[in-house]
Design a protein around this motif. Structure first.
Motif, PDB file in Angstrom:
ATOM      1  N   ILE A 291       0.835  -1.205   0.000  1.00 53.81           N
ATOM      2  CA  ILE A 291       0.000   0.000   0.000  1.00 53.81           C
ATOM      3  C   ILE A 291       0.864   1.247   0.000  1.00 53.81           C
ATOM      4  CG2 ILE A 291      -1.735   1.302   1.307  1.00 53.81           C
ATOM      5  CD1 ILE A 291      -2.813  -1.389   2.291  1.00 53.81           C
ATOM      6  N   ARG A 292       1.902   1.240   0.839  1.00 57.68           N
ATOM      7  CA  ARG A 292       2.793   2.396   0.916  1.00 57.68           C
ATOM      8  C   ARG A 292       3.412   2.696  -0.440  1.00 57.68           C
ATOM      9  NH1 ARG A 292       5.902   0.499   4.504  1.00 57.68           N
ATOM     10  NH2 ARG A 292       7.524  -0.329   3.127  1.00 57.68           N
ATOM     11  N   SER A 293       3.908   1.673  -1.117  1.00 62.31           N
ATOM     12  CA  SER A 293       4.578   1.898  -2.393  1.00 62.31           C
ATOM     13  C   SER A 293       3.593   2.340  -3.469  1.00 62.31           C
ATOM     14  CB  SER A 293       5.326   0.636  -2.830  1.00 62.31           C
ATOM     15  OG  SER A 293       4.448  -0.474  -2.895  1.00 62.31           O
ATOM     16  N   PHE A 294       2.360   1.786  -3.462  1.00 60.20           N
ATOM     17  CA  PHE A 294       1.385   2.198  -4.475  1.00 60.20           C
ATOM     18  C   PHE A 294       0.923   3.629  -4.236  1.00 60.20           C
ATOM     19  CE2 PHE A 294      -2.818   2.832  -6.229  1.00 60.20           C
ATOM     20  CZ  PHE A 294      -2.626   2.411  -7.539  1.00 60.20           C
ATOM     21  N   VAL A 295       0.634   3.968  -2.981  1.00 60.75           N
ATOM     22  CA  VAL A 295       0.192   5.334  -2.673  1.00 60.75           C
ATOM     23  C   VAL A 295       1.269   6.337  -3.077  1.00 60.75           C
ATOM     24  CG1 VAL A 295      -0.309   6.936  -0.787  1.00 60.75           C
ATOM     25  CG2 VAL A 295      -1.430   4.698  -0.859  1.00 60.75           C
ATOM     26  N   ASP A 296       2.518   6.046  -2.767  1.00 61.28           N
ATOM     27  CA  ASP A 296       3.599   6.969  -3.126  1.00 61.28           C
ATOM     28  C   ASP A 296       3.677   7.166  -4.634  1.00 61.28           C
ATOM     29  OD1 ASP A 296       4.192   7.198  -0.467  1.00 61.28           O
ATOM     30  OD2 ASP A 296       5.929   5.857  -0.509  1.00 61.28           O
ATOM     31  N   LEU A 297       3.551   6.063  -5.395  1.00 65.47           N
ATOM     32  CA  LEU A 297       3.601   6.170  -6.852  1.00 65.47           C
ATOM     33  C   LEU A 297       2.387   6.925  -7.385  1.00 65.47           C
ATOM     34  CD1 LEU A 297       4.911   5.363  -9.574  1.00 65.47           C
ATOM     35  CD2 LEU A 297       3.497   3.284  -9.503  1.00 65.47           C
ATOM     36  N   ALA A 298       1.194   6.608  -6.871  1.00 64.49           N
ATOM     37  CA  ALA A 298      -0.031   7.253  -7.351  1.00 64.49           C
ATOM     38  C   ALA A 298       0.006   8.759  -7.092  1.00 64.49           C
ATOM     39  CB  ALA A 298      -1.249   6.628  -6.686  1.00 64.49           C
ATOM     40  N   VAL A 299       0.451   9.147  -5.911  1.00 60.01           N
ATOM     41  CA  VAL A 299       0.523  10.580  -5.580  1.00 60.01           C
ATOM     42  C   VAL A 299       1.486  11.286  -6.533  1.00 60.01           C
ATOM     43  CG1 VAL A 299       1.328  12.227  -3.848  1.00 60.01           C
ATOM     44  CG2 VAL A 299      -0.140  10.317  -3.172  1.00 60.01           C
ATOM     45  N   GLU A 300       2.643  10.684  -6.765  1.00 61.65           N
ATOM     46  CA  GLU A 300       3.633  11.299  -7.653  1.00 61.65           C
ATOM     47  C   GLU A 300       3.096  11.430  -9.072  1.00 61.65           C
ATOM     48  OE1 GLU A 300       8.177  10.450  -9.352  1.00 61.65           O
ATOM     49  OE2 GLU A 300       7.318   9.184  -7.760  1.00 61.65           O
ATOM     50  N   ARG A 301       2.495  10.365  -9.595  1.00 61.52           N
ATOM     51  CA  ARG A 301       2.033  10.387 -10.985  1.00 61.52           C
ATOM     52  C   ARG A 301       0.818  11.302 -11.166  1.00 61.52           C
ATOM     53  NH1 ARG A 301       6.357   8.894 -11.455  1.00 61.52           N
ATOM     54  NH2 ARG A 301       7.135   6.899 -12.285  1.00 61.52           N
ATOM     55  N   LEU A 302      -0.106  11.280 -10.223  1.00 64.80           N
ATOM     56  CA  LEU A 302      -1.300  12.115 -10.368  1.00 64.80           C
ATOM     57  C   LEU A 302      -0.961  13.592 -10.232  1.00 64.80           C
ATOM     58  CD1 LEU A 302      -3.931   9.972  -8.435  1.00 64.80           C
ATOM     59  CD2 LEU A 302      -3.797  10.350 -10.905  1.00 64.80           C
ATOM     60  N   ARG A 303      -0.046  13.929  -9.344  1.00 67.42           N
ATOM     61  CA  ARG A 303       0.350  15.333  -9.224  1.00 67.42           C
ATOM     62  C   ARG A 303       1.057  15.829 -10.474  1.00 67.42           C
ATOM     63  NH1 ARG A 303       2.441  15.683  -2.886  1.00 67.42           N
ATOM     64  NH2 ARG A 303       0.350  16.018  -1.976  1.00 67.42           N
TER      65      ARG A 303
END
Length: 315
Positions: A291-303
Motif C-alpha cells: 500500500i505504501r509503495s502504491f500510494v507513493d507512486l499514485a501521488v507522484e504520478r497524479l500530481r
C-alpha cells in the motif's frame, strides 16, 4: 520454572489468538466459512470453531450468519479494522526479520471513478505491477463512493469532499463540473449565455455527476428537463459528441473531446468551485509495503498529470 511456564502459556495463548485473527480475517475476505477453509487449507468445522472461540473470548458476535452468507456485525466491522492492522504489522515485522520488508507482495485492491480510473489510474497500476513482480492488483472502477472497510479495499481515488472517518488522504489535484455540447448542435440551436438559457436546450443528464435535475451554478439553481438520462458518464459524453444536446460532467471526463474540438465548453463564467481529488486509504494501512509503495507512486504520478481542463475552446 513456574514463572517461565506462565510466560510460555501466555505466549501460546497469544499465538492462538493471532491464528484466530487470521481465520476471522479469511472469513471476512472470502465471504464464507467454506471458502475461508479452502483458502486456509483447514476443515470448515475448524474454521467455525475458531471463530466461535474468538466470539466467546470477546463476548460479542462478529457475524450475522445465514445458510449461504455471512455478514459482519457492527462490532465485527470495528474488530476487522483493527485486526487487519495487527496482522499487517506482524507481517511487516516478519518480513523485516527475513530481509524482504522492502519488497511489496500480495494482492492490492484499488478503486476509482470509472473514467478517471481508465484515463489516469490504469497507467499507474500497469507501471506498479510491472515494477513489483510479487504484487497483483484488483481494480474496481465505479461511479459511486465505495466503503474501504466493508468492500475490503486498500486504496481509493476520491473526487469531492471526504466524508469518511478513519481515512488518511493525500491531495493530488482538483477538477470541476463543466457544461458542454457539440459544435454542430450549438450551430443549430444557439449557444446558451446564462444558466437560465438551458431551458431552451435538449439536456443529456449524467446522473452519476448530477443526481438531481436541478443544476447548481453558485447560489443559482436551474431546473432542467433531460431528454436523455445516462447512469454512465461515458454514455452521456458519447451522446453529447453525437449532437444529442447539452451535458454536464467533470472536466477530466471530456478533456480529450474538448482538446479535439468535438465538444465545446459553455457557461464558463458560471462554473462552480473546483472539487479536490485525493488518494485515500484506511488509517494505519500505509504501513503495509504494497500500500505504501502504491500510494507513493499514485501521488507522484497524479500530481504530475494535467488534471485541469484544457484552455477554453468557446472563443
Amino acid at each position: 520454572m513456574h514463572q517461565f511456564g506462565g510466560r510460555e502459556r501466555t505466549g501460546t495463548m497469544a499465538m492462538d489468538k493471532l491464528e484466530a485473527m487470521r481465520v476471522f480475517t479469511a472469513v471476512v475476505e472470502q465471504g464464507s466459512f467454506v471458502d475461508a477453509s479452502r483458502a486456509l487449507d483447514l476443515s470448515a468445522p475448524a474454521v467455525t470453531r475458531s471463530v466461535a472461540r474468538l466470539e466467546s473470548a470477546l463476548g460479542v458476535p462478529l457475524f450475522h450468519r445465514s445458510t449461504r452468507h455471512v455478514r459482519l456485525t457492527d462490532s465485527g466491522q470495528r474488530y476487522y479494522t483493527h485486526v487487519k492492522g495487527v496482522l499487517e504489522s506482524v507481517q511487516e515485522a516478519e518480513a523485516a526479520v527475513t530481509g524482504s520488508y522492502a519488497e511489496p507482495h500480495g494482492q492490492l485492491t484499488v478503486t476509482a471513478p470509472a473514467l478517471f480510473g481508465h484515463k489516469y489510474v490504469v497507467p499507474i497500476i500497469t507501471e506498479y505491477v510491472m515494477t513489483h513482480g510479487r504484487v497483483s492488483v484488483n481494480s474496481l472502477f465505479l461511479d459511486r463512493v465505495t466503503n474501504l472497510l466493508e468492500d475490503n479495499l486498500d486504496v481509493a481515488i476520491r473526487i469531492g469532499a471526504l466524508a469518511d472517518s478513519g481515512l488518511f488522504a493525500t491531495h493530488v489535484g482538483d477538477t470541476h463540473r463543466v457544461v458542454c455540447a457539440a459544435p454542430d448542435y450549438l450551430a443549430e440551436r444557439g449557444i446558451p449565455r446564462t444558466p437560465a438559457d438551458l431551458a431552451e436546450h435538449d439536456i443529456v443528464h449524467a446522473t452519476a455527476v448530477e443526481p438531481l435535475t436541478a443544476w447548481a451554478f453558485g447560489k443559482q439553481k436551474v431546473k432542467v428537463a433531460p431528454r436523455l438520462q445516462c447512469n454512465q458518464n461515458s454514455a452521456a459524453v458519447r451522446a453529447a459528441v453525437m449532437g444529442m444536446g447539452v451535458t454536464r460532467v467533470m472536466c477530466y471526463q471530456v478533456a480529450d473531446e474538448l482538446a479535439a474540438g468535438t465538444l465545446q465548453l459553455l457557461l464558463e463564467d458560471f462554473e462552480p468551485p473546483s472539487l479536490p481529488i485525493h488518494v485515500v486509504y484506511l488509517e494505519g494501512r500505509k504501513a503495509n509495503a504494497k500500500i505504501r509503495s502504491f500510494v507513493d507512486l499514485a501521488v507522484e504520478r497524479l500530481r504530475a498529470s494535467s488534471l485541469a481542463c484544457p484552455i477554453s475552446l468557446t472563443g
